[in-house]
Design a protein around this motif. Structure first.
Motif, PDB file in Angstrom:
ATOM      1  N   GLN A   5      34.245  48.658  32.760  1.00  5.46           N
ATOM      2  CA  GLN A   5      33.521  47.789  31.838  1.00  5.46           C
ATOM      3  C   GLN A   5      34.425  47.550  30.650  1.00  5.46           C
ATOM      4  OE1 GLN A   5      30.071  49.173  29.625  1.00  5.46           O
ATOM      5  NE2 GLN A   5      29.169  47.162  29.824  1.00  5.46           N
ATOM      6  N   HIS A   6      34.787  46.319  30.473  1.00  5.98           N
ATOM      7  CA  HIS A   6      35.563  45.937  29.306  1.00  5.98           C
ATOM      8  C   HIS A   6      34.863  44.752  28.676  1.00  5.98           C
ATOM      9  CE1 HIS A   6      38.308  43.416  32.201  1.00  5.98           C
ATOM     10  NE2 HIS A   6      37.042  43.177  32.375  1.00  5.98           N
ATOM     11  N   ASP A   7      35.289  44.404  27.482  1.00  6.47           N
ATOM     12  CA  ASP A   7      34.614  43.295  26.816  1.00  6.47           C
ATOM     13  C   ASP A   7      35.075  41.967  27.408  1.00  6.47           C
ATOM     14  OD1 ASP A   7      37.118  42.769  25.744  1.00  6.47           O
ATOM     15  OD2 ASP A   7      36.657  43.724  23.838  1.00  6.47           O
ATOM     16  N   ASN A   8      34.602  40.900  26.829  1.00  8.98           N
ATOM     17  CA  ASN A   8      34.907  39.573  27.359  1.00  8.98           C
ATOM     18  C   ASN A   8      36.057  38.901  26.613  1.00  8.98           C
ATOM     19  OD1 ASN A   8      32.947  39.729  29.312  1.00  8.98           O
ATOM     20  ND2 ASN A   8      31.354  39.003  27.946  1.00  8.98           N
ATOM     21  N   ALA A   9      36.985  39.721  26.110  1.00  7.61           N
ATOM     22  CA  ALA A   9      38.167  39.152  25.460  1.00  7.61           C
ATOM     23  C   ALA A   9      38.892  38.258  26.455  1.00  7.61           C
ATOM     24  CB  ALA A   9      39.087  40.269  24.976  1.00  7.61           C
ATOM     25  N   ARG A  10      39.520  37.224  25.960  1.00  7.67           N
ATOM     26  CA  ARG A  10      40.176  36.255  26.848  1.00  7.67           C
ATOM     27  C   ARG A  10      41.172  36.929  27.783  1.00  7.67           C
ATOM     28  NH1 ARG A  10      41.432  30.717  23.840  1.00  7.67           N
ATOM     29  NH2 ARG A  10      40.839  29.868  25.831  1.00  7.67           N
ATOM     30  N   ALA A  14      40.776  36.540  32.029  1.00  9.54           N
ATOM     31  CA  ALA A  14      41.723  35.563  32.575  1.00  9.54           C
ATOM     32  C   ALA A  14      41.728  35.644  34.096  1.00  9.54           C
ATOM     33  CB  ALA A  14      43.117  35.831  32.015  1.00  9.54           C
ATOM     34  N   LYS A  15      41.977  34.518  34.731  1.00  8.57           N
ATOM     35  CA  LYS A  15      41.935  34.459  36.195  1.00  8.57           C
ATOM     36  C   LYS A  15      42.886  35.471  36.828  1.00  8.57           C
ATOM     37  CE  LYS A  15      42.113  31.382  40.103  1.00  8.57           C
ATOM     38  NZ  LYS A  15      42.139  30.032  40.590  1.00  8.57           N
ATOM     39  N   VAL A  16      44.085  35.615  36.270  1.00  7.75           N
ATOM     40  CA  VAL A  16      45.060  36.541  36.847  1.00  7.75           C
ATOM     41  C   VAL A  16      44.547  37.992  36.782  1.00  7.75           C
ATOM     42  CG1 VAL A  16      46.393  36.822  34.699  1.00  7.75           C
ATOM     43  CG2 VAL A  16      47.495  37.170  36.914  1.00  7.75           C
ATOM     44  N   VAL A  17      43.838  38.326  35.722  1.00  5.55           N
ATOM     45  CA  VAL A  17      43.278  39.684  35.588  1.00  5.55           C
ATOM     46  C   VAL A  17      42.145  39.879  36.591  1.00  5.55           C
ATOM     47  CG1 VAL A  17      42.043  41.272  34.049  1.00  5.55           C
ATOM     48  CG2 VAL A  17      43.947  39.899  33.165  1.00  5.55           C
ATOM     49  N   LYS A  18      41.244  38.904  36.674  1.00  2.00           N
ATOM     50  CA  LYS A  18      40.137  39.001  37.632  1.00  2.00           C
ATOM     51  C   LYS A  18      40.652  39.128  39.069  1.00  2.00           C
ATOM     52  CE  LYS A  18      36.403  36.741  35.189  1.00  2.00           C
ATOM     53  NZ  LYS A  18      35.375  35.727  35.280  1.00  2.00           N
ATOM     54  N   GLU A  22      40.185  42.336  41.644  1.00  2.00           N
ATOM     55  CA  GLU A  22      39.625  42.177  42.990  1.00  2.00           C
ATOM     56  C   GLU A  22      40.505  42.861  44.030  1.00  2.00           C
ATOM     57  OE1 GLU A  22      39.071  37.987  43.647  1.00  2.00           O
ATOM     58  OE2 GLU A  22      37.517  37.853  42.107  1.00  2.00           O
ATOM     59  N   THR A  23      41.821  42.802  43.861  1.00  2.00           N
ATOM     60  CA  THR A  23      42.715  43.458  44.822  1.00  2.00           C
ATOM     61  C   THR A  23      42.578  44.979  44.755  1.00  2.00           C
ATOM     62  OG1 THR A  23      44.647  43.626  43.350  1.00  2.00           O
ATOM     63  CG2 THR A  23      44.399  41.592  44.642  1.00  2.00           C
ATOM     64  N   LEU A  24      42.193  45.497  43.594  1.00  2.00           N
ATOM     65  CA  LEU A  24      42.010  46.939  43.442  1.00  2.00           C
ATOM     66  C   LEU A  24      40.661  47.410  43.984  1.00  2.00           C
ATOM     67  CD1 LEU A  24      43.351  47.425  39.801  1.00  2.00           C
ATOM     68  CD2 LEU A  24      44.545  47.933  41.947  1.00  2.00           C
ATOM     69  N   LYS A  25      39.766  46.446  44.238  1.00  2.00           N
ATOM     70  CA  LYS A  25      38.410  46.735  44.722  1.00  2.00           C
ATOM     71  C   LYS A  25      37.616  47.558  43.704  1.00  2.00           C
ATOM     72  CE  LYS A  25      39.222  45.779  49.408  1.00  2.00           C
ATOM     73  NZ  LYS A  25      39.592  44.414  49.290  1.00  2.00           N
ATOM     74  N   TRP A  26      37.850  47.298  42.409  1.00  2.85           N
ATOM     75  CA  TRP A  26      37.089  47.945  41.348  1.00  2.85           C
ATOM     76  C   TRP A  26      35.832  47.131  41.090  1.00  2.85           C
ATOM     77  CZ3 TRP A  26      40.926  49.349  36.834  1.00  2.85           C
ATOM     78  CH2 TRP A  26      41.845  50.270  37.308  1.00  2.85           C
ATOM     79  N   GLU A  27      34.772  47.815  40.738  1.00  4.88           N
ATOM     80  CA  GLU A  27      33.544  47.121  40.356  1.00  4.88           C
ATOM     81  C   GLU A  27      33.621  46.797  38.872  1.00  4.88           C
ATOM     82  OE1 GLU A  27      28.704  47.711  40.155  1.00  4.88           O
ATOM     83  OE2 GLU A  27      29.929  49.241  41.118  1.00  4.88           O
TER      84      GLU A  27
END
Length: 103
Positions: A5-10, A14-18, A22-27
């Protein structure tokens, strides 16, 4: 499974972070658009650190670094687990579905 859980800082949304998360399979736990009052680090980690800093005076960067290193080393695993595994606050945030509520 790792829950993040992190905040919604840009930089966090960012798409690259998301894509990477997803590749890490973290919720990725939801977080309201602006709610620094529910950041777990604010009310556990930094609150505890602030109490320790109350009467400190530093004259150099090295003194600050040494104090922080010493403070972190003085905390046991349970200290950090309590901060991470105290779900009451973030569960309330998730249950509110992004709506404002009084703490």
């Amino acid at each position: 499974m790792i829950k993040l859980q992190h905040d919604n800082a840009r930089s966090h949304v960012a798409k690259v972070v998301k894509t990477y998360l997803e590749t890490l399979k973290w919720e990725d736990l939801p977080h309201p658009p602006y709610s620094p009052d529910v950041a777990s680090s604010d009310y556990h980690l930094f609150l505890s650190k602030a109490h320790g800093l109350a009467n400190q005076h530093f004259r150099s960067y090295e003194e600050v670094k040494n104090w922080i290193d010493s403070w972190i080393a003085s905390k046991d695993d349970q200290f950090f687990r309590r901060g991470i595994r105290t779900p009451e606050r973030w569960e309330k945030v998730v249950a509110s579905d992004g709506q404002y509520f009084e703490s």
